[in-house]
Design a protein around this motif. Structure first.
Motif, PDB file in Angstrom:
ATOM      1  N   VAL A  94       0.836  -1.204   0.000  1.00 32.69           N
ATOM      2  CA  VAL A  94       0.000   0.000   0.000  1.00 32.69           C
ATOM      3  C   VAL A  94       0.871   1.255   0.000  1.00 32.69           C
ATOM      4  O   VAL A  94       0.617   2.212  -0.735  1.00 32.69           O
ATOM      5  CB  VAL A  94      -0.965  -0.008   1.207  1.00 32.69           C
TER       6      VAL A  94
ATOM      7  N   LEU B 285      -2.268   4.516  -6.034  1.00 32.38           N
ATOM      8  CA  LEU B 285      -3.302   4.415  -5.004  1.00 32.38           C
ATOM      9  C   LEU B 285      -4.310   5.549  -5.152  1.00 32.38           C
ATOM     10  O   LEU B 285      -3.933   6.709  -5.339  1.00 32.38           O
ATOM     11  CB  LEU B 285      -2.642   4.487  -3.623  1.00 32.38           C
TER      12      LEU B 285
ATOM     13  N   SER C 219      -6.967   4.714   0.627  1.00 32.49           N
ATOM     14  CA  SER C 219      -6.573   3.627   1.533  1.00 32.49           C
ATOM     15  C   SER C 219      -7.231   3.842   2.884  1.00 32.49           C
ATOM     16  O   SER C 219      -7.830   4.884   3.156  1.00 32.49           O
ATOM     17  CB  SER C 219      -5.049   3.580   1.677  1.00 32.49           C
TER      18      SER C 219
END
Length: 659
Positions: A502, A511, A514
């Motif tokens: 991540v 990304l 998150s």
């Protein structure tokens, strides 16, 4: 002590805060009490872990003036040596937590969040600009070699400012306006750092959960350094390790935090035992540790910490089955039912410690995502506000925490002197009508047949929210958020991943959003660094590229091009330049207010509790403690080296050969 040379009228190191969070029995600080060499008592259980070593007597192992811990002033009892403490970790790399939990620091926080000398004997501070560190005479590394000013000099001159070992230069907290300090060795036990301007980051950084190690075991590392080592030996090691030069060879040996190499000397209470595997790590006492109790017993009391690696999902069940004496890692509030069932049979208690995080569960929209459509949308604060208004936090608090949590932004907690109600509550009401109106106002009015809105390029407004895969509560919360977001035309798809993955995706721009915990320090004072509030760290999941740019002075990442984020960075720089506690508090409030208005990240709940399983025979572990990272170091702030088993259990463990 930490002594301030009062050139600007300051007499206080840090405000004493969050007293209301701590029980009266936890009050008090480590007290220096005279203990002379004749009063010191040998560690009779030392042979359990060091039977093969020829060690000097305890009077020659501790400093001339050890740090003497008066436990009775803290409402605790002096202990006895012995016993192996079993605990569970979810990943092999989590063995490094032994250096967090041990929490031996040059200066460290006590339970009242005051900074006090620990490894150091004292600190003198002038205008927050000149810091003179005094070491303890006779202090030794875990291998018995003297710990002296040379270990600080080696780090500064031969590591931190060596371009091959540290191409980015010294750590950020050791620079002010990109200017290095003047470093001086005054004598064998005294070093000084002087900056041209105040450096309020310096002492708090030394007290961090992950220690910065501004010293190194020079006697151990010099043989791998091109300046000191024998060229023929270095060449042979380079060939054996298949590395390109002496620098990666040296860096490979310079891993004090990892907790895996028994050959690396340490100052922590426990150190790795030779022969550890990836499934079990045994940490044995440091026989040269610098702390003793008022009865003359050298700390730590416990002989060994045994860390067994287990699938994180199985840790609650294994804990319930009695496989851990002390456990908080990989436990969450949702495990309470399981944990309570094992208490009587396996003789433990499940305490609930207040979690120090600004938010237990936080959504992080990535303002530096590489997808241009998503980037534009996420940088529109109306979109972030709409997402926040579309979350029924009260339902989540009831469903996951039985009402034992508060609906909250990611901000400081009520126990912090910086707390204001508006910081916690702004844009947190569950108001789908206002959320829908904001999304329409942005121009996201087109929908597909199932009511999900469409992005400007025609893609459905589907957000993949990536989690670290370490907290069941996060995934459960995402399912509940998905239900209410659908009412405002937003689809959410949880994706379990791994922490490193991540973070790498945040840095690469892949990304979009998150989920993780909020600020580590929800108990902040104005004198603590507001680093987490500003886009200055590459570990910040919602603007990792900006953080990387700030960390590397523009060598990687992206320059901050979003005015509210730039304002946060400017305020952070202003805090670092400040010489006045009241001014620093003002800056904190400006940053907290700006973050509340902008909703950079979307906190969901806070003021929740961390289950901490404590075996009934384990003494000096508080029933009501603080569970946090910085400040806190999990158990570290409560001094794990002071925990002990009663004699019966210690002898029982030894006779059964546990571990």
């Amino acid at each position: 002590m930490i002594k301030r040379i009062n050139t600007v009228g300051w007499t206080v190191v840090l405000h004493r805060t969050i007293r209301s969070l701590l029980l009266a029995s936890l009050a008090g600080i480590t007290t220096l009490v005279p203990v002379h060499g004749a009063d010191l008592k040998e560690t009779l259980t030392l042979t359990n872990s060091h039977g093969h070593m020829d060690l000097p007597p305890v009077a020659e192992r501790v400093p001339v003036e050890p740090l003497v811990v008066d436990l009775e002033t803290k409402g605790r009892k002096p202990g006895k040596h012995g016993g192996d403490l079993h605990t569970l970790i979810g990943r092999a790399k989590d063995v490094r937590l032994i250096n967090v939990w041990g929490y031996a620091r040059l200066v460290g926080y006590n339970e009242e969040l005051d900074l006090a000398p620990d490894i150091l004997e004292k600190v003198e501070v002038e205008d927050d600009r000149v810091f003179t560190l005094h070491l303890r005479e006779g202090h030794k590394w875990s291998d018995g070699h003297p710990f002296t000013a040379e270990d600080f000099r080696y780090f500064w001159e031969d590591i931190a400012t060596n371009e091959e070992l540290s191409p980015s230069g010294p750590p950020d907290f050791l620079t002010v306006e990109d200017v290095w300090p003047v470093f001086e060795v005054i004598d064998d036990t005294t070093v000084r750092y002087s900056w041209h301007k105040p450096n309020p980051l310096f002492l708090p950084s030394l007290a961090a959960a992950r220690p910065p190690f501004i010293y190194r075991p020079a006697h151990f590392l010099k043989k791998y350094h091109e300046k000191y080592g024998k060229p023929e030996k270095i060449a042979k090691w380079i060939e054996d390790k298949k590395v390109r030069s002496w620098a990666p060879l040296h860096n490979g040996k310079d891993r004090m935090y990892k907790g895996t190499d028994h050959r690396i000397p340490t100052l922590q209470p426990w150190m790795p035992k030779e022969g550890n595997s990836k499934q079990r790590a045994i940490m044995i006492r440091n026989p040269f540790y610098h702390r003793v109790d008022t009865n003359g017993l050298q700390l730590p009391y416990i002989d060994q910490i045994i860390m067994d690696v287990s699938d994180g999902r199985l840790v609650p069940t294994k804990t319930q089955a009695g496989e851990s004496h002390l456990q908080a890692r990989n436990l969450s509030f949702s495990d309470m039912t399981v944990l309570k069932r094992g208490e009587d049979l396996h003789q433990y208690e499940t305490a609930l410690w207040p979690i120090a995080k600004g938010s237990a569960i936080t959504l992080y929209p990535n303002l530096t995502t590489s997808d241009k459509v998503w980037r534009k949308l996420i940088r529109d604060k109306r979109f972030r506000h709409a997402l926040s208004l579309g979350i029924d936090r009260k339902m989540i608090a009831r469903a996951l925490y039985f009402g034992m949590a508060e609906e909250s932004n990611n901000t400081v907690l009520p126990q912090s002197p910086l707390f204001k109600k508006e910081y916690r509550e702004k844009w947190t009401d569950y108001d789908p009508a206002q959320a829908n109106a904001l999304l329409d106002e942005i121009g996201l009015s087109k929908k597909r047949g199932d009511g999900i809105r469409l992005l400007p390029d025609g893609r459905p407004l589907e957000i993949i929210v990536e989690s670290m895969g370490e907290s069941p509560n996060e995934l459960d919360a995402l399912e509940l958020v998905a239900e209410t977001w659908r009412e405002i035309g937003v689809a959410l798809f949880p994706k379990a991943s791994q922490r490193d993955v991540v973070r790498d995706r945040a840095l690469s721009g892949g990304l979009v959003m998150s989920v993780w915990g909020g600020f580590n320090n929800g108990l902040a004072t104005g004198d603590m660094p507001p680093t987490e509030l500003a886009p200055v760290l590459s570990s910040n999941l919602n603007y990792a590229e900006w953080g990387a740019y700030e960390e590397t002075d523009g060598q990687s990442g992206e320059a901050i091009d979003y005015p509210p984020a730039k304002k946060l960075a400017d305020l952070y720089d202003e805090w670092r330049d400040s010489t006045d506690s009241a001014d620093r508090t003002r800056i904190w409030h400006e940053m907290l207010a700006l973050r509340a208005e902008e909703t950079f990240d979307i906190g969901i709940i806070s003021s929740n509790r961390q289950p901490v399983v404590i075996h009934n025979s384990l003494r000096n572990v508080p029933v009501e403690g603080i569970y946090g990272w910085d400040p806190g170091a999990h158990y570290g702030i409560h001094r794990m080296d002071e925990f002990w088993f009663d004699n019966e259990v210690a002898e029982s463990n030894a006779s059964k050969g546990r571990g």
